[in-house]
Design a protein around this motif. Structure first.
Motif, mmCIF file in Angstrom:
data_model
loop_
_atom_site.group_PDB
_atom_site.id
_atom_site.type_symbol
_atom_site.label_atom_id
_atom_site.label_comp_id
_atom_site.label_asym_id
_atom_site.label_seq_id
_atom_site.Cartn_x
_atom_site.Cartn_y
_atom_site.Cartn_z
ATOM 1 N N ALA A 313 -28.037 136.252 -7.069
ATOM 2 C CA ALA A 313 -26.596 136.155 -6.886
ATOM 3 C C ALA A 313 -26.107 137.292 -5.998
ATOM 4 C CB ALA A 313 -25.883 136.214 -8.235
ATOM 5 N N ALA A 314 -25.146 136.987 -5.144
ATOM 6 C CA ALA A 314 -24.608 138.000 -4.235
ATOM 7 C C ALA A 314 -23.144 137.704 -3.941
ATOM 8 C CB ALA A 314 -25.405 138.034 -2.930
ATOM 9 N N ILE A 315 -22.389 138.772 -3.692
ATOM 10 C CA ILE A 315 -21.002 138.670 -3.246
ATOM 11 C C ILE A 315 -20.828 139.640 -2.092
ATOM 12 C CG2 ILE A 315 -18.568 138.970 -3.853
ATOM 13 C CD1 ILE A 315 -19.242 138.276 -6.717
ATOM 14 N N THR A 316 -20.109 139.223 -1.081
ATOM 15 C CA THR A 316 -19.913 140.029 0.117
ATOM 16 C C THR A 316 -19.540 141.469 -0.229
ATOM 17 O OG1 THR A 316 -19.074 138.061 1.253
ATOM 18 C CG2 THR A 316 -18.660 140.197 2.298
ATOM 19 N N GLY A 317 -20.331 142.415 0.256
ATOM 20 C CA GLY A 317 -20.017 143.830 0.101
ATOM 21 C C GLY A 317 -20.360 144.443 -1.228
ATOM 22 N N LEU A 318 -20.824 143.642 -2.187
ATOM 23 C CA LEU A 318 -21.061 144.155 -3.535
ATOM 24 C C LEU A 318 -22.533 144.236 -3.906
ATOM 25 C CD1 LEU A 318 -18.210 142.368 -5.532
ATOM 26 C CD2 LEU A 318 -18.158 144.547 -4.301
ATOM 27 N N GLY A 319 -23.409 143.797 -3.027
ATOM 28 C CA GLY A 319 -24.834 143.840 -3.322
ATOM 29 C C GLY A 319 -25.335 142.526 -3.866
#
Length: 331
Positions: A313-319
């Motif tokens: 899982a990933a979210i832009t800018g959050l790792g």
């Protein structure tokens, strides 16, 4: 050791985490963009410091944190030497339901009531009308989660033996930095310290109380098993993330993309969700406000979680986080 993503760790020059060395206690850490670690107990000269106590003095702590990456006189250690835990141990977890338009429409279709034989198009149109009405009437939906459901971003997720339909739900999580009670939307973001990643697992089979339908949803049973909410890896300061109106959320199951959506599909944005929760409760530093999950969950695909599955899982800018599912019987 837990894996760290090989690409850019996060937006901005630093983020906060909770780490531990082999055999050692967990400690609050500043992690730099080049994967180096500073022990914040040493930097702040406080052996009892935790990420949460740091957030309790966020306004004074933030300037000091910003200066640390440039301080070449401080000892740094490679991130690869440490285990990464959930970045915060909150007192309260506020969870937003039905906050992504397409996600709710998909669920409405997937959770067809017994005897509802209407065509899918008709049921989709009904769900779309409900979502549009909620947006027009400004009616967010927030419920309470348990901190004990949180686990680290690389820890195994235990699927309880009773969970018949465990599902994934990737979410942008807001980390509170200042107490918030009855704050207007226009001031809500002033109370946000940063953001992190949450995968708010749900057992779809126990969401609704079939024995007594008038009670409604059973969030305790369906969402709060130990470790059902992988969190982190980092708290990225709000200033580094910037506008949260168009962040990309992606979740892969065994390498196959299942969720790939923008926060632009939110019905209610971050400021509205924080403000809404604060109208009833007093939000405290370190508390989490989960903002809902986009389309693409297992109910939509007809494929629920099972033993051995790996979620990225990933979210832009959050790792990024990686978790492996383990059936309770297999442990």
């Amino acid at each position: 050791m837990n894996p760290a993503p090989s690409s850019a760790l996060f937006a901005g020059p630093f983020a906060l985490g909770t780490l531990s060395a082999p055999g050692g206690p967990a400690f609050p850490a500043l992690v730099t963009a080049d994967a180096q670690v500073l022990d914040l107990r040493v930097a702040f000269d406080d052996e009892r410091l935790t990420t949460r106590t740091l957030l309790e003095s966020w306004e004074t702590a933030l300037p000091r944190l910003r200066a640390l990456p440039e301080d070449t006189g401080r000892a740094r250690m490679p991130l690869a030497e440490f285990r990464v835990h959930a970045p915060i141990a909150p007192r309260q977890v506020f969870q937003s339901g039905a906050n992504y338009r397409q996600h709710v429409i998909d669920l409405h279709v997937a959770h067809r009531a017994p005897g509802d034989d209407r065509p899918e198009e008709e049921r989709r149109a009904e769900a779309a009308e409900i979502m549009d009405r909620r947006a027009a009437e400004d009616l967010p939906y927030v419920f309470i989660g348990l901190p004990s459901a949180l686990t680290g971003p690389y820890d195994d997720v235990v699927l309880p033996a009773w969970a018949e339909k465990p599902d994934w739900e990737l979410e942008l999580a807001v980390v509170i930095g200042r107490p918030a009670h009855r704050v207007p939307v226009e001031e809500a973001l002033d109370h946000v310290a940063g953001y992190t990643i949450a995968n708010d697992l749900t057992d779809r089979a126990t969401v609704f109380r079939r024995d007594m339908p008038q009670i409604g949803t059973d969030w305790l049973r369906s969402k709060n098993a130990p470790g059902f909410t992988p969190l982190g890896p980092w708290i990225v300061p709000a200033a580094s993330v910037g506008d949260t109106g168009d962040l990309r959320l992606t979740l892969k199951l065994n390498g196959e993309t299942m969720q790939d959506e923008s926060t632009a599909d939110m019905i209610f944005d971050v400021a509205r969700m924080v403000s809404y929760a604060s109208q009833t409760a007093r939000l405290l530093p370190g508390d989490l406000v989960l903002t809902g999950s986009p389309a693409g969950n297992g109910m939509h695909w007809g494929r629920l979680l099972r033993d051995g599955d790996v979620m990225d899982a990933a979210i832009t800018g959050l790792g990024a986080q990686r978790t492996r599912c383990v059936a309770e019987e297999a442990r």
